[in-house]
Motif scaffolding. Sequence first.
Motif, PDB file in Angstrom:
ATOM      1  N   ILE A 111       0.804  -1.165   0.202  1.00  0.00           N
ATOM      2  CA  ILE A 111       0.073  -0.149  -0.239  1.00  0.00           C
ATOM      3  C   ILE A 111       0.797   1.217   0.046  1.00  0.00           C
ATOM      4  O   ILE A 111       1.856   1.465   1.039  1.00  0.00           O
ATOM      5  CB  ILE A 111      -0.810   0.059   1.143  1.00  0.00           C
ATOM      6  N   THR A 112       0.780   2.198  -1.054  1.00  0.00           N
ATOM      7  CA  THR A 112       1.604   3.272  -1.150  1.00  0.00           C
ATOM      8  C   THR A 112       0.906   4.514  -0.691  1.00  0.00           C
ATOM      9  O   THR A 112      -0.433   4.178  -0.465  1.00  0.00           O
ATOM     10  CB  THR A 112       2.224   3.442  -2.388  1.00  0.00           C
ATOM     11  N   LYS A 113       1.382   5.576  -0.822  1.00  0.00           N
ATOM     12  CA  LYS A 113       0.687   6.892  -0.481  1.00  0.00           C
ATOM     13  C   LYS A 113      -0.213   7.274  -1.168  1.00  0.00           C
ATOM     14  O   LYS A 113      -1.526   7.805  -0.872  1.00  0.00           O
ATOM     15  CB  LYS A 113       1.755   8.002  -0.527  1.00  0.00           C
ATOM     16  N   ASN A 114      -0.494   6.915  -2.580  1.00  0.00           N
ATOM     17  CA  ASN A 114      -1.396   7.313  -3.486  1.00  0.00           C
ATOM     18  C   ASN A 114      -2.248   5.985  -3.933  1.00  0.00           C
ATOM     19  O   ASN A 114      -3.138   5.888  -4.851  1.00  0.00           O
ATOM     20  CB  ASN A 114      -0.919   7.807  -4.693  1.00  0.00           C
ATOM     21  N   GLY A 115      -2.079   4.656  -3.612  1.00  0.00           N
ATOM     22  CA  GLY A 115      -2.618   3.566  -3.812  1.00  0.00           C
ATOM     23  C   GLY A 115      -1.877   2.251  -3.543  1.00  0.00           C
ATOM     24  O   GLY A 115      -1.512   2.095  -2.427  1.00  0.00           O
ATOM     25  N   PHE A 116      -2.042   1.393  -4.631  1.00  0.00           N
ATOM     26  CA  PHE A 116      -1.487   0.294  -4.509  1.00  0.00           C
ATOM     27  C   PHE A 116      -0.462  -0.201  -5.473  1.00  0.00           C
ATOM     28  O   PHE A 116      -0.452   0.173  -6.659  1.00  0.00           O
ATOM     29  CB  PHE A 116      -2.424  -0.982  -4.659  1.00  0.00           C
ATOM     30  N   LYS A 117       0.676  -0.733  -5.147  1.00  0.00           N
ATOM     31  CA  LYS A 117       1.795  -1.344  -6.116  1.00  0.00           C
ATOM     32  C   LYS A 117       1.552  -2.708  -6.012  1.00  0.00           C
ATOM     33  O   LYS A 117       2.050  -3.429  -4.990  1.00  0.00           O
ATOM     34  CB  LYS A 117       2.976  -0.852  -5.878  1.00  0.00           C
ATOM     35  N   LEU A 118       1.153  -3.494  -7.039  1.00  0.00           N
ATOM     36  CA  LEU A 118       0.719  -4.725  -7.135  1.00  0.00           C
ATOM     37  C   LEU A 118       1.772  -5.564  -8.103  1.00  0.00           C
ATOM     38  O   LEU A 118       2.006  -5.251  -8.953  1.00  0.00           O
ATOM     39  CB  LEU A 118      -0.733  -4.973  -7.418  1.00  0.00           C
ATOM     40  N   ASN A 119       2.003  -6.941  -7.578  1.00  0.00           N
ATOM     41  CA  ASN A 119       2.610  -8.042  -8.511  1.00  0.00           C
ATOM     42  C   ASN A 119       1.527  -8.918  -8.728  1.00  0.00           C
ATOM     43  O   ASN A 119       0.663  -9.275  -7.990  1.00  0.00           O
ATOM     44  CB  ASN A 119       3.776  -8.646  -7.862  1.00  0.00           C
ATOM     45  N   CYS A 120       1.410  -9.481 -10.099  1.00  0.00           N
ATOM     46  CA  CYS A 120       0.471 -10.383 -10.295  1.00  0.00           C
ATOM     47  C   CYS A 120       1.102 -11.647 -11.073  1.00  0.00           C
ATOM     48  O   CYS A 120       2.131 -11.703 -11.653  1.00  0.00           O
ATOM     49  CB  CYS A 120      -0.624  -9.965 -11.635  1.00  0.00           C
ATOM     50  N   GLU A 121       0.584 -12.855 -10.416  1.00  0.00           N
ATOM     51  CA  GLU A 121       1.089 -14.035 -10.612  1.00  0.00           C
ATOM     52  C   GLU A 121      -0.137 -14.855 -11.205  1.00  0.00           C
ATOM     53  O   GLU A 121      -1.143 -15.086 -10.711  1.00  0.00           O
ATOM     54  CB  GLU A 121       1.656 -14.923  -9.536  1.00  0.00           C
ATOM     55  N   SER A 122       0.353 -15.438 -12.482  1.00  0.00           N
ATOM     56  CA  SER A 122      -0.758 -16.365 -13.068  1.00  0.00           C
ATOM     57  C   SER A 122      -0.068 -17.667 -13.744  1.00  0.00           C
ATOM     58  O   SER A 122       0.877 -17.506 -14.301  1.00  0.00           O
ATOM     59  CB  SER A 122      -1.622 -15.903 -14.164  1.00  0.00           C
ATOM     60  N   GLU A 123      -0.358 -18.884 -13.448  1.00  0.00           N
ATOM     61  CA  GLU A 123       0.159 -20.218 -13.885  1.00  0.00           C
ATOM     62  C   GLU A 123       0.041 -19.968 -15.434  1.00  0.00           C
ATOM     63  O   GLU A 123       1.173 -20.660 -16.039  1.00  0.00           O
ATOM     64  CB  GLU A 123      -0.622 -21.543 -13.466  1.00  0.00           C
ATOM     65  N   PHE A 124      -0.922 -19.612 -16.045  1.00  0.00           N
ATOM     66  CA  PHE A 124      -1.190 -19.712 -17.245  1.00  0.00           C
ATOM     67  C   PHE A 124      -0.994 -18.369 -18.162  1.00  0.00           C
ATOM     68  O   PHE A 124      -1.215 -18.174 -19.357  1.00  0.00           O
ATOM     69  CB  PHE A 124      -2.596 -20.126 -17.702  1.00  0.00           C
ATOM     70  N   GLY A 125      -0.231 -17.389 -17.462  1.00  0.00           N
ATOM     71  CA  GLY A 125       0.015 -15.964 -17.992  1.00  0.00           C
ATOM     72  C   GLY A 125      -1.226 -15.159 -18.264  1.00  0.00           C
ATOM     73  O   GLY A 125      -1.176 -14.450 -19.070  1.00  0.00           O
ATOM     74  N   TYR A 126      -2.241 -15.114 -17.240  1.00  0.00           N
ATOM     75  CA  TYR A 126      -3.467 -14.376 -17.634  1.00  0.00           C
ATOM     76  C   TYR A 126      -3.196 -12.796 -16.988  1.00  0.00           C
ATOM     77  O   TYR A 126      -4.209 -12.027 -17.090  1.00  0.00           O
ATOM     78  CB  TYR A 126      -4.482 -15.080 -16.915  1.00  0.00           C
ATOM     79  N   CYS A 127      -1.897 -12.563 -16.467  1.00  0.00           N
ATOM     80  CA  CYS A 127      -2.034 -11.427 -15.926  1.00  0.00           C
ATOM     81  C   CYS A 127      -1.730 -10.251 -16.941  1.00  0.00           C
ATOM     82  O   CYS A 127      -1.245 -10.639 -18.041  1.00  0.00           O
ATOM     83  CB  CYS A 127      -0.666 -11.174 -14.872  1.00  0.00           C
ATOM     84  N   TRP A 128      -2.490  -9.164 -16.740  1.00  0.00           N
ATOM     85  CA  TRP A 128      -2.365  -8.089 -17.848  1.00  0.00           C
ATOM     86  C   TRP A 128      -1.128  -7.487 -17.752  1.00  0.00           C
ATOM     87  O   TRP A 128      -0.555  -7.096 -18.557  1.00  0.00           O
ATOM     88  CB  TRP A 128      -3.375  -6.846 -17.371  1.00  0.00           C
ATOM     89  N   ALA A 129      -0.131  -7.525 -16.641  1.00  0.00           N
ATOM     90  CA  ALA A 129       1.219  -7.126 -16.541  1.00  0.00           C
ATOM     91  C   ALA A 129       1.765  -7.602 -14.999  1.00  0.00           C
ATOM     92  O   ALA A 129       0.776  -8.098 -14.319  1.00  0.00           O
ATOM     93  CB  ALA A 129       1.248  -5.511 -16.547  1.00  0.00           C
ATOM     94  N   ASN A 130       2.889  -7.740 -15.168  1.00  0.00           N
ATOM     95  CA  ASN A 130       3.542  -8.524 -13.924  1.00  0.00           C
ATOM     96  C   ASN A 130       3.314  -7.369 -12.681  1.00  0.00           C
ATOM     97  O   ASN A 130       3.266  -7.911 -11.443  1.00  0.00           O
ATOM     98  CB  ASN A 130       4.996  -8.884 -14.170  1.00  0.00           C
TER      99      ASN A 130
END
Length: 165
Positions: free
Chosen positions: A137-156
Amino acid sequence: MRNITILILILSFISCNSDKKTSELKTDSKNLDSDLIGIYEYKTLEQSENHYIVIDTLNGKYSGLYYGTEDSGGHGIFFYGNGMETLKIGENKISFEIGTRELYETTRMRIVKHKRDLEKDSTSGISKGQLKYSGEITKNGFKLNCESEFGYCWANELNFEKLTE
């Protein structure tokens, strides 16, 4: 007289238990940061494909919805809106999962005035790959990492900024 004494004891016991439950609920609510409640946006190159997170509270706990998009592999972009499963927020950390997603040709992030408008919009498919998000959780929002076994994340890595009123 004995019946009155027993009645008073029973009422006192019920009152004590009721106060205990109320204080437990208040304690849970105190741990929630009301500044986190709101709508967060991840901007993509095409505005119509932006992702959104909505954070609110329900029964003294955080609750969230995720509105995202998925590339259909040459057939365009599909949209989904899902509840955030296993949502955990605390210590400047956030994590959640998105499970099976019903995919649509139009955005899910909208206001629907009539139920009949929803009935016209049928699913275009289902995406079953699990998406796992974790980050800070940052000052202005969220900095998220995405993991998907099949590569369904929009971005890492996705940076969501809180929308102001």
